[in-house]
Design a protein around this motif. Structure first.
Motif, PDB file in Angstrom:
ATOM      1  N   ALA A   1      24.103  45.418  58.658  1.00  0.00           N
ATOM      2  CA  ALA A   1      24.933  44.221  58.758  1.00  0.00           C
ATOM      3  C   ALA A   1      26.272  44.462  58.068  1.00  0.00           C
ATOM      4  O   ALA A   1      26.359  45.214  57.092  1.00  0.00           O
ATOM      5  N   GLU A   2      27.315  43.836  58.591  1.00  0.00           N
ATOM      6  CA  GLU A   2      28.643  44.031  58.009  1.00  0.00           C
ATOM      7  C   GLU A   2      28.692  43.477  56.583  1.00  0.00           C
ATOM      8  O   GLU A   2      28.032  42.477  56.268  1.00  0.00           O
ATOM      9  N   PRO A   3      29.459  44.118  55.710  1.00  0.00           N
ATOM     10  CA  PRO A   3      29.503  43.687  54.300  1.00  0.00           C
ATOM     11  C   PRO A   3      29.791  42.199  54.126  1.00  0.00           C
ATOM     12  O   PRO A   3      29.182  41.542  53.282  1.00  0.00           O
ATOM     13  N   GLU A   4      30.714  41.649  54.902  1.00  0.00           N
ATOM     14  CA  GLU A   4      31.031  40.229  54.740  1.00  0.00           C
ATOM     15  C   GLU A   4      29.843  39.351  55.122  1.00  0.00           C
ATOM     16  O   GLU A   4      29.601  38.314  54.495  1.00  0.00           O
ATOM     17  N   ALA A   5      29.096  39.770  56.139  1.00  0.00           N
ATOM     18  CA  ALA A   5      27.899  39.014  56.526  1.00  0.00           C
ATOM     19  C   ALA A   5      26.840  39.075  55.429  1.00  0.00           C
ATOM     20  O   ALA A   5      26.136  38.090  55.167  1.00  0.00           O
ATOM     21  N   ILE A   6      26.730  40.226  54.773  1.00  0.00           N
ATOM     22  CA  ILE A   6      25.784  40.366  53.662  1.00  0.00           C
ATOM     23  C   ILE A   6      26.189  39.449  52.509  1.00  0.00           C
ATOM     24  O   ILE A   6      25.352  38.764  51.909  1.00  0.00           O
ATOM     25  N   LEU A   7      27.482  39.420  52.210  1.00  0.00           N
ATOM     26  CA  LEU A   7      27.959  38.536  51.144  1.00  0.00           C
ATOM     27  C   LEU A   7      27.724  37.065  51.505  1.00  0.00           C
ATOM     28  O   LEU A   7      27.420  36.248  50.625  1.00  0.00           O
ATOM     29  N   ASP A   8      27.850  36.740  52.783  1.00  0.00           N
ATOM     30  CA  ASP A   8      27.582  35.367  53.219  1.00  0.00           C
ATOM     31  C   ASP A   8      26.146  34.959  52.913  1.00  0.00           C
ATOM     32  O   ASP A   8      25.874  33.816  52.525  1.00  0.00           O
ATOM     33  N   VAL A   9      25.205  35.899  53.105  1.00  0.00           N
ATOM     34  CA  VAL A   9      23.800  35.609  52.817  1.00  0.00           C
ATOM     35  C   VAL A   9      23.617  35.312  51.336  1.00  0.00           C
ATOM     36  O   VAL A   9      22.917  34.368  50.947  1.00  0.00           O
ATOM     37  N   LEU A  10      24.254  36.113  50.479  1.00  0.00           N
ATOM     38  CA  LEU A  10      24.150  35.881  49.041  1.00  0.00           C
ATOM     39  C   LEU A  10      24.805  34.555  48.646  1.00  0.00           C
ATOM     40  O   LEU A  10      24.274  33.808  47.826  1.00  0.00           O
ATOM     41  N   ARG A  11      25.954  34.262  49.231  1.00  0.00           N
ATOM     42  CA  ARG A  11      26.600  32.976  48.936  1.00  0.00           C
ATOM     43  C   ARG A  11      25.688  31.817  49.310  1.00  0.00           C
ATOM     44  O   ARG A  11      25.556  30.844  48.565  1.00  0.00           O
ATOM     45  N   ALA A  12      25.083  31.907  50.493  1.00  0.00           N
ATOM     46  CA  ALA A  12      24.204  30.833  50.951  1.00  0.00           C
ATOM     47  C   ALA A  12      23.005  30.671  50.024  1.00  0.00           C
ATOM     48  O   ALA A  12      22.555  29.556  49.748  1.00  0.00           O
ATOM     49  N   HIS A  13      22.497  31.810  49.522  1.00  0.00           N
ATOM     50  CA  HIS A  13      21.353  31.742  48.603  1.00  0.00           C
ATOM     51  C   HIS A  13      21.722  30.989  47.336  1.00  0.00           C
ATOM     52  O   HIS A  13      20.992  30.092  46.896  1.00  0.00           O
TER      53      HIS A  13
END
Length: 398
Positions: free
Chosen positions: A165-177
């Protein structure tokens, strides 16, 4: 919501996609997170530890012991707010799923008490192989979070699923968590879990196959959503040390009944997940019962009914959830139990469904109240726990 102030471990394994770890670290640091990086030995063939150390502003750990020094994987696992493994290769997934502890990355995973996210990266056929699928499902059943692969052109030249997954998408998952709801903040949940053991003599007891996995998943999920949890746990090899959860160990149905009644007045909600023995031996032999010629008769007497007694004492501002394990006429029997015991909601499951009920990491449930039946597919017990908690009413005024 940003990741400012969050403590993140990034685990990097040996994939061509490891170069994206630099972008992930940069993104985390830019948002104000504190980052520690772990690398498997093979990951260092794809990206330099010096690069990730420079970006993270901390030394990179590649081994539990480095020369004369000792890297405390337990301390690191306790330090983090989240552990992200990206990229996670097929080999790393297998080691995580089996607990094969041959690297700092896996050692910290086994020690971590924080949520764990894993973002796989591999070729399409490796990703679709049944062994990989089984390892992914097992990791999810442990409560870990999959950051799914992307589709596109792969390093092999093939086109398909398997891209990190693209880095920004990975960061989005962490933000959502970290932006997840704290909808149970201020609530105090009473949860029962596990079996009970009813003694026959000093070495034998009556019991059942419950492991307590479902109740522990409920306790951990409720605490993660802000609740304070009293977990009354029957005899099982499992437990939890999740923040916000107090474990009250008990052994017999009467001990569980006493503990539940003592704590029910302080609770806002109750979830009775334990597999409580309905009967116990009328008397317990003081010595081991010896085998004799002929048959052996055992007289059983009723145990107190925890659900019925809590339902009887339930205040208008309290919400009570029960469980029903049925092998036939499930909905009819569950609705009868709901009415008889004064429950607000009942969770129906069946041992006849493959992968459900006792001993599994997954479950398939139906939620039944006085108005409707809601059915769910088979899923990890942590996900099932959230489905159940979603049905608790919003905060109420006594």
């Amino acid at each position: 919501m940003s990741l400012a102030g969050k403590k993140i471990i990034l685990g990097v394994s040996g994939s061509i996609a490891a170069y994206k770890a630099a972008l992930i670290v940069r993104g985390l640091i830019r948002e104000g997170a504190e980052v520690r990086v772990l690398m498997t030995p093979s990951a260092t063939d794809f990206i330099s530890p010096l690069t990730l150390a420079t970006l993270s502003r901390h030394a990179v750990v590649t081994s539990v012991h480095s020369g004369e020094s000792w890297n405390n994987h337990v301390e690191l696992g306790l330090w983090a707010d989240a552990y992200l493994i990206a990229p996670a290769t097929a080999t790393t997934l297998a080691k995580l799923a089996q607990g094969l502890c041959d690297s700092a990355l896996v050692a910290v995973y086994l020690s971590a008490r924080c949520p764990v996210f894993f973002a796989p990266a591999m070729d399409v056929d490796m990703w679709l192989h049944p062994a990989t699928r089984q390892n992914v499902e097992k990791l999810q059943s442990y409560g870990n979070h999959l950051i799914d692969v992307d589709s596109g052109e792969l390093a092999s030249g093939l086109v398909g699923q398997g891209r990190l997954a693209e880095p920004e998408a990975i960061l989005d998952v962490l933000r959502a968590h970290f932006n997840r709801r704290q909808d149970l903040a201020g609530r105090r949940l009473l949860i029962t879990a596990g079996p009970t053991h009813e003694d026959l003599d000093p070495v034998r007891y009556l019991g059942n196959r419950s492991t307590g996995k479902m109740g522990i998943a409920l306790a951990e999920a409720a605490a993660a959503r802000g609740a304070t949890v009293d977990l009354i746990l029957g005899p099982t090899h499992l437990s939890t040390s999740a923040p916000g959860v107090t474990v009250i160990p008990v052994r017999t149905a009467r001990e569980m009944h006493e503990s539940a009644l003592d704590r029910w007045p302080m609770a806002t909600d109750g979830i009775l997940c334990a597999a409580v023995a309905d009967y116990r031996p009328e008397s317990v032999a003081p010595e081991k019962i010896k085998k004799t010629e002929g048959d052996f008769a055992l007289t059983l007497i009723r145990n107190p009914d925890i659900a019925a007694d809590l339902g009887r004492d339930k205040r208008p501002d309290q919400f009570l959830v029960g469980f029903a394990l049925e092998t036939e006429n499930g909905i009819e029997n569950a609705r009868g139990k709901l009415e008889r015991k004064g429950l607000d909601l009942i969770v129906l499951n069946s041992p006849r469904v493959p992968g459900a009920a006792f001993g599994h990491d997954t479950n398939q449930i139906q939620l039944i109240d006085r108005n409707k039946v809601t059915s769910f597919e088979l899923k990890a017990k942590r996900e099932v726990a959230d489905d159940i908690l979603d049905r608790l009413p919003p905060n109420r005024t006594p």
